[in-house]
Design an enzyme around this catalytic site. Structure first.
Site, PDB file in Angstrom:
ATOM      1  N   ARG A 268     -15.215  10.895   0.536  1.00 49.33           N
ATOM      2  CA  ARG A 268     -14.744  10.154  -0.504  1.00 49.33           C
ATOM      3  C   ARG A 268     -14.054  10.936  -1.773  1.00 49.33           C
ATOM      4  O   ARG A 268     -13.242  10.687  -2.342  1.00 49.33           O
ATOM      5  CB  ARG A 268     -15.671   9.018  -0.905  1.00 49.33           C
TER       6      ARG A 268
ATOM      7  N   TYR B 197       8.015  -0.670  -9.189  1.00 52.39           N
ATOM      8  CA  TYR B 197       7.631  -1.348  -7.781  1.00 52.39           C
ATOM      9  C   TYR B 197       6.883  -2.671  -8.090  1.00 52.39           C
ATOM     10  O   TYR B 197       5.801  -2.444  -8.900  1.00 52.39           O
ATOM     11  CB  TYR B 197       6.821  -0.250  -7.188  1.00 52.39           C
TER      12      TYR B 197
ATOM     13  N   LYS C  46       6.686   6.387   1.962  1.00 48.02           N
ATOM     14  CA  LYS C  46       8.144   6.429   1.915  1.00 48.02           C
ATOM     15  C   LYS C  46       8.948   7.697   2.619  1.00 48.02           C
ATOM     16  O   LYS C  46       8.484   8.091   3.641  1.00 48.02           O
ATOM     17  CB  LYS C  46       8.606   5.923   0.609  1.00 48.02           C
TER      18      LYS C  46
ATOM     19  N   ASP D  73       6.789   7.792 -11.715  1.00 49.82           N
ATOM     20  CA  ASP D  73       6.697   7.498 -10.191  1.00 49.82           C
ATOM     21  C   ASP D  73       7.998   7.997  -9.723  1.00 49.82           C
ATOM     22  O   ASP D  73       9.247   7.305 -10.127  1.00 49.82           O
ATOM     23  CB  ASP D  73       6.485   5.837 -10.075  1.00 49.82           C
TER      24      ASP D  73
HETATM   25  C1  LIG Z   1       6.420   1.473  -2.211  1.00 45.10           C
HETATM   26  C2  LIG Z   1       6.100   2.242  -3.772  1.00 45.10           C
HETATM   27  C3  LIG Z   1       4.909   2.046  -4.263  1.00 45.10           C
HETATM   28  C4  LIG Z   1       3.633   1.782  -3.524  1.00 45.10           C
HETATM   29  O1  LIG Z   1       3.302   2.467  -2.546  1.00 45.10           O
HETATM   30  P1  LIG Z   1       2.449   1.974  -1.279  1.00 45.10           P
HETATM   31  O2  LIG Z   1       2.219   3.300  -0.522  1.00 45.10           O
HETATM   32  O3  LIG Z   1       3.313   0.957  -0.556  1.00 45.10           O
HETATM   33  O4  LIG Z   1       0.955   1.602  -1.910  1.00 45.10           O
HETATM   34  C5  LIG Z   1       4.710   2.591  -5.630  1.00 45.10           C
HETATM   35  N1  LIG Z   1       6.016   3.035  -6.151  1.00 45.10           N
HETATM   36  C6  LIG Z   1       7.168   2.960  -5.838  1.00 45.10           C
HETATM   37  C7  LIG Z   1       8.343   3.435  -6.511  1.00 45.10           C
HETATM   38  C8  LIG Z   1       7.379   2.496  -4.588  1.00 45.10           C
HETATM   39  O5  LIG Z   1       8.708   2.489  -3.787  1.00 45.10           O
END
Ligand SMILES: *Cc1c(COP(=O)(O)O)cnc(C)c1O
Length: 412
Positions: A66, A119, A217, A192
């Site tokens: 962890r 998001y 992604k 982000d």
């Molecule tokens: C998908 C996404 C997230 C969240 O990611 P997960 O892996 O689905 O938890 C955060 N920020 C952006 C811009 C995203 O496209």
């Protein structure tokens, strides 16, 4: 490759993607990292050396997974090297990574500023949970407008969070200008950068303190894993590791981390193709009479194209469009697609399209309801790695299946 990590990370992008965090396994001499499925690690046995088994600075000291495990660490080295940050900490999802940053760096009573369009899972986390339940004051602003960010900043602001390009609307915020404003009050800047897939933009060079990615992604890219990462200054990453890894426990599993590391090898090549295909598909849609609006940062018609051109290196594969059609015909369009799949998620090898209905039958979208950003019939398209000609042909035949609006509404 026979270089220590610090030297590997001086190499060029494509080489870093392949070699950072890679190495020869000491026991088997395998030139691939093994998957280490252990939940306990042998501690040092002497009173002088025991502390080393628990020291964060000793980046290959493992005690309990962890806090850190080998496959997470190899992935962290790869991502830190590729994004150009001092260190990285990985999590089980993108939301866990972004949430882990806020949990670690903010306290009740603190003020932060965030991009209003972000998001959906992060938007809910900021407004419903941090804001309403945990006493963090959150100002949601239009971060594409630098003056709105300046107006929201207070002398006590602790953190400015921007998402650029934004999900789902591909809005672009000026990272360098916002970082300069945040610096005047000593606030941290977090970006982000998921839509950039690391390769298309480098927020740390533009003044950000931390960059977050949903690894799910582009970085995974194959649609078969979930993960998140935070990259940036050593002292901040150590704080996040201490607070969030240990006390929230959203740990990526060893196989998941291994899959992500494996995927990063091809990330620079894949992003190049996503960028090329994204532009070609966006140009096709923009020229089509049954398409009312296209938003892609690489099109001159994009409201922040000038900023995107300055701060991005390629514009990624994410775009939005709105059909000039009746609502029922949106579904006809979706079911007519043969190569492109109607599904959530993005950044995969295959192209995915998502329809955002506005009638409120979609509870998590109701939270957002970006009325001025998403009109009826908003479609988000993740342009994949297929041949762009096949994608364009697929869109063209599906557009043919829907009737043209008799009085075509004005392009906004
Ligand atoms: C998908 C996404 C997230 C969240 O990611 P997960 O892996 O689905 O938890 C955060 N920020 C952006 C811009 C995203 O496209």
């Amino acid at each position: 490759m026979n270089l220590p990590f610090e030297e590997t990370r001086q190499l060029r992008t494509a080489t870093r993607a392949i070699h950072c965090g890679e190495g020869v396994d000491a026991e088997t001499k395998a030139i691939r990292r093994p998957i280490v499925m252990a939940n306990s690690f042998k501690l040092n046995d002497t009173s002088e050396t025991l502390a080393e088994s628990f020291a964060w600075e000793n980046t290959h000291a493992f005690n309990y997974p962890r806090s850190r495990h080998p496959n997470a660490r190899y992935l962290e080295e790869r991502l830190a090297g590729l994004e150009g940050g001092e260190d990285c900490v990985v999590f089980s999802s993108g939301v866990a990574a972004v949430g882990g940053v806020f949990f670690s760096l903010l306290s009740a009573g603190d003020h932060m500023v965030s991009s209003r369009i972000c998001y959906i899972g992060i938007h809910g986390l900021l407004v419903e949970h941090l804001g309403k339940r945990f006493g963090v004051e959150v100002s949601m602003v239009d971060s594409t407008n630098v003056e709105d960010v300046r107006a929201a900043i207070r002398p006590t602001t602790k953190l400015v969070h921007i998402e650029t390009p934004s999900n789902p609307t591909t809005l672009v915020s000026d990272i360098a200008a916002i970082a300069a404003i945040a610096r005047t009050v000593g606030a941290l800047v977090t970006v982000d950068s998921t839509f950039s897939g690391i390769i298309a933009q480098q927020p740390l060079l533009l003044g950000a303190d931390l960059v977050m990615h949903s690894l799910t992604k582009y970085i995974n890219g194959h649609g078969d894993g979930l993960g998140g990462a935070v990259i940036g200054r050593q002292d901040l990453i150590t704080r996040i590791r201490d607070a969030a890894s240990i006390h929230l426990g959203a740990t990526i599993n060893p196989f998941g981390a291994w899959l992500m590391s494996r995927s990063v090898v091809t990330l620079p090549l894949r992003m190049q193709r996503h960028c090329e295909n994204g532009l070609r598909v966006a140009q096709f849609l923009e020229s089509h009479p049954k398409v009312k609006l296209v938003r892609y940062p690489g099109l001159e018609s994009h409201p922040q194209h000038a900023i995107a051109r300055r701060q991005m290196d390629g514009y990624g594969g994410m775009l939005n469009f709105i059909l000039a059609a009746e609502k029922k015909d949106y579904f006809r369009f979706l079911e007519s697609l043969r190569v492109i799949t109607h599904a959530v998620c993005l950044g995969h090898a295959e192209s995915l399209v998502q329809y955002y209905p506005q009638e409120g039958n979609h509870p998590e979208l109701g939270v957002l309801n970006y009325p001025e950003d998403i009109g009826e019939g908003f479609l988000r398209l993740s342009v994949g790695l297929e041949d762009a000609k096949d994608l364009i042909a697929d869109l063209a035949q599906a557009l043919e299946k829907i009737p043209a609006l008799r009085a075509s509404p004005e392009k906004p």
